[in-house]
Design a protein around this motif. Sequence first.
Motif, PDB file in Angstrom:
ATOM      1  N   VAL A  26      36.508  45.571  36.053  1.00 48.68           N
ATOM      2  CA  VAL A  26      37.979  45.748  36.574  1.00 48.68           C
ATOM      3  C   VAL A  26      37.835  46.201  37.951  1.00 48.68           C
ATOM      4  O   VAL A  26      37.366  47.216  38.209  1.00 48.68           O
ATOM      5  CB  VAL A  26      38.789  46.457  35.727  1.00 48.68           C
ATOM      6  CG1 VAL A  26      40.365  46.742  36.154  1.00 48.68           C
ATOM      7  CG2 VAL A  26      38.522  45.945  34.364  1.00 48.68           C
ATOM      8  N   ARG A  27      38.337  45.553  39.087  1.00 52.77           N
ATOM      9  CA  ARG A  27      38.445  45.963  40.345  1.00 52.77           C
ATOM     10  C   ARG A  27      38.974  47.488  40.528  1.00 52.77           C
ATOM     11  O   ARG A  27      40.167  47.663  39.765  1.00 52.77           O
ATOM     12  CB  ARG A  27      39.043  44.778  41.354  1.00 52.77           C
ATOM     13  CG  ARG A  27      38.243  43.595  41.490  1.00 52.77           C
ATOM     14  CD  ARG A  27      38.919  42.606  42.250  1.00 52.77           C
ATOM     15  NE  ARG A  27      38.006  41.534  42.412  1.00 52.77           N
ATOM     16  CZ  ARG A  27      36.684  41.298  43.076  1.00 52.77           C
ATOM     17  NH1 ARG A  27      36.276  42.465  43.709  1.00 52.77           N
ATOM     18  NH2 ARG A  27      36.147  40.058  43.067  1.00 52.77           N
ATOM     19  N   GLU A  28      38.575  48.112  41.298  1.00 51.25           N
ATOM     20  CA  GLU A  28      38.785  49.482  41.670  1.00 51.25           C
ATOM     21  C   GLU A  28      38.954  50.446  40.713  1.00 51.25           C
ATOM     22  O   GLU A  28      39.548  51.632  40.752  1.00 51.25           O
ATOM     23  CB  GLU A  28      40.499  49.257  42.298  1.00 51.25           C
ATOM     24  CG  GLU A  28      40.489  48.502  43.548  1.00 51.25           C
ATOM     25  CD  GLU A  28      42.193  48.429  44.003  1.00 51.25           C
ATOM     26  OE1 GLU A  28      42.911  49.061  43.286  1.00 51.25           O
ATOM     27  OE2 GLU A  28      42.133  47.619  44.842  1.00 51.25           O
ATOM     28  N   TYR A  29      38.319  50.111  39.525  1.00 48.64           N
ATOM     29  CA  TYR A  29      38.292  51.007  38.491  1.00 48.64           C
ATOM     30  C   TYR A  29      36.538  51.077  38.161  1.00 48.64           C
ATOM     31  O   TYR A  29      35.899  50.054  37.638  1.00 48.64           O
ATOM     32  CB  TYR A  29      38.923  50.629  37.224  1.00 48.64           C
ATOM     33  CG  TYR A  29      40.437  50.508  37.330  1.00 48.64           C
ATOM     34  CD1 TYR A  29      41.165  51.919  36.864  1.00 48.64           C
ATOM     35  CD2 TYR A  29      41.217  49.637  37.884  1.00 48.64           C
ATOM     36  CE1 TYR A  29      42.462  51.957  36.976  1.00 48.64           C
ATOM     37  CE2 TYR A  29      42.586  49.915  37.870  1.00 48.64           C
ATOM     38  CZ  TYR A  29      43.071  51.116  37.546  1.00 48.64           C
ATOM     39  OH  TYR A  29      44.476  50.971  37.682  1.00 48.64           O
ATOM     40  N   SER A  71      26.453  40.049  43.099  1.00 49.69           N
ATOM     41  CA  SER A  71      27.735  40.446  42.567  1.00 49.69           C
ATOM     42  C   SER A  71      27.962  39.940  41.325  1.00 49.69           C
ATOM     43  O   SER A  71      28.887  40.374  40.573  1.00 49.69           O
ATOM     44  CB  SER A  71      28.823  39.931  43.520  1.00 49.69           C
ATOM     45  OG  SER A  71      28.750  38.463  43.473  1.00 49.69           O
ATOM     46  N   GLU A 102      30.755  45.191  40.340  1.00 46.06           N
ATOM     47  CA  GLU A 102      31.475  45.622  41.646  1.00 46.06           C
ATOM     48  C   GLU A 102      31.442  47.402  41.446  1.00 46.06           C
ATOM     49  O   GLU A 102      31.498  48.044  40.550  1.00 46.06           O
ATOM     50  CB  GLU A 102      33.064  45.562  41.077  1.00 46.06           C
ATOM     51  CG  GLU A 102      34.252  46.122  41.773  1.00 46.06           C
ATOM     52  CD  GLU A 102      33.928  45.507  43.111  1.00 46.06           C
ATOM     53  OE1 GLU A 102      34.404  46.223  44.268  1.00 46.06           O
ATOM     54  OE2 GLU A 102      33.753  44.170  43.291  1.00 46.06           O
ATOM     55  N   PRO A 103      30.815  47.834  42.678  1.00 44.33           N
ATOM     56  CA  PRO A 103      30.253  46.802  43.815  1.00 44.33           C
ATOM     57  C   PRO A 103      29.111  46.092  43.380  1.00 44.33           C
ATOM     58  O   PRO A 103      28.316  46.480  42.524  1.00 44.33           O
ATOM     59  CB  PRO A 103      30.362  47.923  45.037  1.00 44.33           C
ATOM     60  CG  PRO A 103      29.666  49.172  44.399  1.00 44.33           C
ATOM     61  CD  PRO A 103      30.466  49.124  42.882  1.00 44.33           C
ATOM     62  N   PRO A 115      39.975  36.425  34.810  1.00 47.16           N
ATOM     63  CA  PRO A 115      38.936  36.866  35.637  1.00 47.16           C
ATOM     64  C   PRO A 115      37.595  35.878  35.569  1.00 47.16           C
ATOM     65  O   PRO A 115      36.532  36.446  36.139  1.00 47.16           O
ATOM     66  CB  PRO A 115      38.605  38.343  35.311  1.00 47.16           C
ATOM     67  CG  PRO A 115      38.982  38.350  33.984  1.00 47.16           C
ATOM     68  CD  PRO A 115      40.316  37.621  33.945  1.00 47.16           C
ATOM     69  N   ARG A 146      46.392  36.054  35.846  1.00 44.33           N
ATOM     70  CA  ARG A 146      45.136  36.403  36.145  1.00 44.33           C
ATOM     71  C   ARG A 146      44.068  35.930  34.995  1.00 44.33           C
ATOM     72  O   ARG A 146      44.506  36.206  33.925  1.00 44.33           O
ATOM     73  CB  ARG A 146      45.110  37.717  36.406  1.00 44.33           C
ATOM     74  CG  ARG A 146      45.815  38.448  37.840  1.00 44.33           C
ATOM     75  CD  ARG A 146      45.766  39.894  37.754  1.00 44.33           C
ATOM     76  NE  ARG A 146      46.520  40.633  36.679  1.00 44.33           N
ATOM     77  CZ  ARG A 146      46.170  41.715  36.466  1.00 44.33           C
ATOM     78  NH1 ARG A 146      45.619  42.738  37.262  1.00 44.33           N
ATOM     79  NH2 ARG A 146      46.794  42.494  35.298  1.00 44.33           N
ATOM     80  N   GLU A 203      29.405  40.345  35.701  1.00 46.28           N
ATOM     81  CA  GLU A 203      29.381  40.526  37.308  1.00 46.28           C
ATOM     82  C   GLU A 203      29.432  42.155  37.435  1.00 46.28           C
ATOM     83  O   GLU A 203      29.638  42.899  36.578  1.00 46.28           O
ATOM     84  CB  GLU A 203      30.766  40.157  37.780  1.00 46.28           C
ATOM     85  CG  GLU A 203      31.032  38.572  37.687  1.00 46.28           C
ATOM     86  CD  GLU A 203      32.202  38.091  38.293  1.00 46.28           C
ATOM     87  OE1 GLU A 203      32.881  38.696  38.960  1.00 46.28           O
ATOM     88  OE2 GLU A 203      32.445  36.622  38.275  1.00 46.28           O
TER      89      GLU A 203
END
Length: 465
Positions: free
Chosen positions: A41-44, A269, A189-190, A173, A171, A187
């Motif tokens: 989950v982006r930003e988490y 990624s 992140e980062p 993903p 959304r 995937e």
Amino acid sequence: MSRRIACIRVPVPADTPAPDASARAALAGALLAAAPRVVPVREYPCAFWADASGMAGLGGDAAVARRLAEAARQAGWEARVGIAGSCIAAAAATRERRHEVRVVPPGGEADYLRRRSLSLLPITPDLRQSFYLLGLRTCGDLGALVPADVELRFGADGLRAWRLAGGDDARWPFRPPEPGLASAEAEFEPPVDSSEPLRFVLQGLIGQVAAQLARRQRIPARLRLTLRVPDAAEDAREVRPARPTADVRVLADLCRRAIDQHPLAGPVSGIALLAEEEGAARADQLDAFQAPAPDPGALHAALLPVFARWGAGALSQAVLHGAHLPGENAAWVARGSDGIAPFAGARPPAEPSARDGAIGFRNTLPLCFRRLPEPLDIGVREDPEHRPVQVDIPAGQNALPGVGIEGFPPRLWKTVVQGPERISGGWWAQGEAREYWRVESPEGWLGLIYRDAVTASWHLEGWYD
């Protein structure tokens, strides 16, 4: 098939540092034991999406949620899991502190979100403040408004927030899976900048692909391992076992070798595994009149500890160069896992028939010549015909540690000889003129010696076993 998505969130206290890339990769690899696709989950830093679609045959949403929670626990994390038909509802379900697992029934996303705070919606702070000034506190408050009025006052962002409040989340993903093919992906992140974190997820990817094939009573025959690098073309690498196998250890070793074979084009990624070819489990019928060859899959699994300790050189192949001197005629080339299929498929040479005047022996291998790193100077007593009849190996040199033999015969021994084989040439280099003899001790030790025609000195080239 209706879409179902799981959100796995590990509550991390504010005063605790975020997990590093290796820890997140280990958690993603553990989650792959319960779901075929895992995306952060982006930003988490410690939250993931997992594809829970098509899991009815595995016990349904509740069983999948419990498996995801247990997988996170085995990786050392206490996680909360929510499953719903949309990302916003699944993420909201992980906010219930009293429940480790929460499943939102299909079609019940709007009812579930009605009493949830607007703070759950991924909207801008300014839009959230505008809703607050209007007295809107819950998703139900926002969902009760007329969508045309919301769009007129707040624009496209406001209309999108209204839809999210009702559980309508566009959304998704995950990339659509290739139809009819078993696949799994994860995937990062980062992105990770080394191949080490990739090893954490390989076993989970392989386990998912093998499990999908097992439901059809099939096993992997050829895999495509894809490494995704931002702003670069996808790096696809082929993984082909010696024969179709579902052995996770064997496939993981081949995947690791495929990753290490070429340098990464950049930070990775995402990683995906796809079974491009399938096979059936085989049990070969052995020939009652021929020595059996080893099973490639079992041989690979047995050699994994050997490769781990000694590297690819543990399984090497002699490559002939066609040189005239025995010491230059062949060289060892490390094959590692790639040499298992040819080795397992090799058969003993054809046995001579009784018509040829020879008696065949079954289950025997040809002699292997062990060449010394450097020829050893020896003393030889010759008969009147210049044939070697006695060999004298200098004291202290009849035991050579590290060359594969505990020791040569006693220092002074009589011999039975076969030869000579005279070899000369190589004038373009240093030039050689040698006379080779095969010698046998009374105890049955076989060696290859030669006399240098220039210096008349004798040397031990190697031995046979």
